[in-house]
Design a protein around this motif. Structure first.
Motif: not given
Length: 172
Positions: A21-28, A74-78, A107-111, A114-119
């Motif tokens: 979560v930290i990596e995705v938020c800070e880097n993307a 699955q990953i779930e982001v709320v 699409d953006g929230v889904g991405e 997706n990025m959090v799940c992959g990371a």
């Protein structure tokens, strides 16, 4: 919160999820993430619940990404819709007052999910391969908000993303 219970994550899984979560938020998204405790999370949820106004105020989005491979789940982001809009505007490099089309928001929230799940999967199981499904993004029913303190075997990593908006990420 949904009625589906998440299995308990190991401390290694929790650390990898937090790091993702930290990596995705800070880097993307170029935003900083601050862990929060249950009372702080409850206070933030209440703030969202009592937001006045039109549009995204007080509404929540749920983005989930299923995965299959060495393990499945699955990953779930709320997150509050207002935070979703803010994140997508930031990712796209749009002015802060930009109006998003519905497809851009979804699409953006889904991405983001997706990025959090992959990371997370890359950190939790470095040598395993996974297939990720297309993210599913839904609006939660009017008046819905996450529980302040999940009970039992539910595990969640909760964060505050910059402008004091709650974000909940769960793996199951």
């Amino acid at each position: 919160m949904s009625s589906v219970k998440s299995p308990a994550l190991t401390s290694t899984d929790q650390d990898a999820l937090q790091s993702a979560v930290i990596e995705v938020c800070e880097n993307a998204y170029f935003v900083f993430v601050e862990p929060c405790d249950a009372p702080q999370f409850a206070s933030l949820v209440e703030q969202v619940r009592t937001e006045k106004g039109r549009g995204a105020a007080g509404r929540w989005l749920n983005a989930s990404v299923a995965f299959r491979g060495a393990t499945s789940g699955q990953i779930e982001v709320v997150l509050p819709e207002r935070l979703g809009i803010w994140l997508v505007v930031s990712l796209l490099g749009l002015p802060p007052d930009a109006t998003l089309k519905e497809t851009q928001l979804v699409d953006g929230v889904g991405e983001f999910a997706n990025m959090v799940c992959g990371a997370w999967l890359s950190k939790a199981m470095e040598t395993a391969s996974f297939l990720l499904d297309v993210p599913k993004v839904t609006r939660m029913p009017a008046g819905w908000s996450p529980e302040a303190s999940p009970q039992g075997d539910e595990q969640a990593y909760r964060t505050v993303v910059v402008n004091e908006m709650p974000l909940e990420v769960r793996a199951r």
